[in-house]
Design a protein around this motif. Structure first.
Motif, PDB file in Angstrom:
ATOM      1  N   ARG A 236       0.820  -1.212   0.000  1.00 52.82           N
ATOM      2  CA  ARG A 236       0.000   0.000   0.000  1.00 52.82           C
ATOM      3  C   ARG A 236       0.856   1.265   0.000  1.00 52.82           C
ATOM      4  NH1 ARG A 236      -3.461   1.868   5.076  1.00 52.82           N
ATOM      5  NH2 ARG A 236      -1.662   3.220   5.291  1.00 52.82           N
ATOM      6  N   ASP A 237       1.486   1.560   1.115  1.00 52.74           N
ATOM      7  CA  ASP A 237       2.235   2.812   1.267  1.00 52.74           C
ATOM      8  C   ASP A 237       3.443   2.833   0.345  1.00 52.74           C
ATOM      9  OD1 ASP A 237       0.448   3.570   3.283  1.00 52.74           O
ATOM     10  OD2 ASP A 237       1.667   2.640   4.847  1.00 52.74           O
ATOM     11  N   GLY A 238       3.509   3.847  -0.507  1.00 50.81           N
ATOM     12  CA  GLY A 238       4.623   3.983  -1.438  1.00 50.81           C
ATOM     13  C   GLY A 238       4.370   3.361  -2.803  1.00 50.81           C
ATOM     14  N   VAL A 239       3.326   2.537  -2.897  1.00 50.17           N
ATOM     15  CA  VAL A 239       2.950   1.931  -4.179  1.00 50.17           C
ATOM     16  C   VAL A 239       1.616   2.499  -4.636  1.00 50.17           C
ATOM     17  CG1 VAL A 239       2.364  -0.224  -5.370  1.00 50.17           C
ATOM     18  CG2 VAL A 239       4.238  -0.196  -3.707  1.00 50.17           C
TER      19      VAL A 239
ATOM     20  N   GLN B 109       0.912  -2.725   8.687  1.00 50.83           N
ATOM     21  CA  GLN B 109       0.373  -1.526   9.331  1.00 50.83           C
ATOM     22  C   GLN B 109       0.633  -1.591  10.830  1.00 50.83           C
ATOM     23  OE1 GLN B 109      -0.798   1.239   7.805  1.00 50.83           O
ATOM     24  NE2 GLN B 109      -0.156   0.234   5.910  1.00 50.83           N
ATOM     25  N   GLY B 110       1.915  -1.550  11.165  1.00 52.28           N
ATOM     26  CA  GLY B 110       2.349  -1.627  12.558  1.00 52.28           C
ATOM     27  C   GLY B 110       1.879  -0.468  13.413  1.00 52.28           C
ATOM     28  N   GLY B 111       1.376   0.595  12.787  1.00 45.41           N
ATOM     29  CA  GLY B 111       0.838   1.722  13.556  1.00 45.41           C
ATOM     30  C   GLY B 111      -0.298   1.304  14.472  1.00 45.41           C
TER      31      GLY B 111
ATOM     32  N   GLY C 116       6.131  -3.947  -4.737  1.00 36.96           N
ATOM     33  CA  GLY C 116       6.398  -3.241  -3.490  1.00 36.96           C
ATOM     34  C   GLY C 116       7.425  -2.149  -3.668  1.00 36.96           C
ATOM     35  N   ASP C 117       7.653  -1.422  -2.593  1.00 31.77           N
ATOM     36  CA  ASP C 117       8.627  -0.331  -2.642  1.00 31.77           C
ATOM     37  C   ASP C 117       9.761  -0.509  -1.632  1.00 31.77           C
ATOM     38  OD1 ASP C 117       6.954   0.182  -0.408  1.00 31.77           O
ATOM     39  OD2 ASP C 117       7.488   2.309  -0.475  1.00 31.77           O
ATOM     40  N   ARG C 118       9.719  -1.627  -0.902  1.00 27.13           N
ATOM     41  CA  ARG C 118      10.753  -1.870   0.112  1.00 27.13           C
ATOM     42  C   ARG C 118      11.184  -3.329   0.091  1.00 27.13           C
ATOM     43  NH1 ARG C 118       8.470  -1.393   4.967  1.00 27.13           N
ATOM     44  NH2 ARG C 118      10.499  -1.384   5.954  1.00 27.13           N
TER      45      ARG C 118
END
Length: 175
Positions: free
Chosen positions: A9-12, A56-58, A129-131
């Motif tokens: 999700r984040d960054g993609v 989503q470790g937040g 992905g981005d990582r």
């Protein structure tokens, strides 16, 4: 068997750590990256199942609740659908990073569950992905793992964004 594209999700899909937003902890913090809806729509039209698999470790760290995360994901899916882009399922690991759970990428349990639930052919599927953890999770289950934004030596291919990756996927599947 079905073919699929698994997206981080984040960054993609959406901005993270930009001038506008550091982390997406509220639906108001969700800003789509350019071309994302169109790229997902192309995958839909090519009969790919599209999944979001995200750490989503937040939630585990207390920055947001499960309900707030669900609200973000409902908002994301709804906004993409308005633009003709369908997500088949969104799966999130909500454990804190230090918990070392089996589902948090680079662990591959989210992918394994979706592969099984949807009868997915890994030879016709991709992880984007981005990582590094995204690439490691995809590689662990034998899926071609593509990197966007960054580069990584274990990525099958690297691209500047999701749109470029999707164009390559659509060509690769013809080969």
């Amino acid at each position: 068997m079905n073919k699929a594209v698994f997206l981080d999700r984040d960054g993609v899909i959406n901005e993270v750590k930009t001038d506008r937003v550091k982390f997406v902890n509220r639906k108001e913090d969700l800003y789509f990256l350019e071309g994302v809806a169109e790229a997902i729509q192309k995958l839909n039209e090519a009969d790919f199942k599209v999944f979001v698999v995200t750490n989503q470790g937040g939630v585990g760290l207390g920055y947001m609740t499960e309900e707030e995360l669900d609200s973000i994901h409902e908002h994301m899916a709804k906004e993409l659908a308005k633009q003709g882009a369908q997500i088949n399922e969104i799966m999130a690991c909500t454990h804190a990073p230090h918990e070392n759970c089996y589902c948090r990428k680079p662990g591959s349990q989210m992918l394994l569950d979706l592969l099984d639930d949807y009868d997915i052919d890994i030879m016709k599927s991709y992880m984007v992905g981005d990582r590094e953890p995204d690439i490691e999770a995809g590689n662990a289950v034998g899926i071609k793992s593509l990197m966007v934004v960054n580069t990584h030596p274990e990525a099958y291919k690297c691209f500047n964004n999701l749109s470029e990756a999707v164009e390559w996927i659509l060509e690769d599947e013809k080969a």
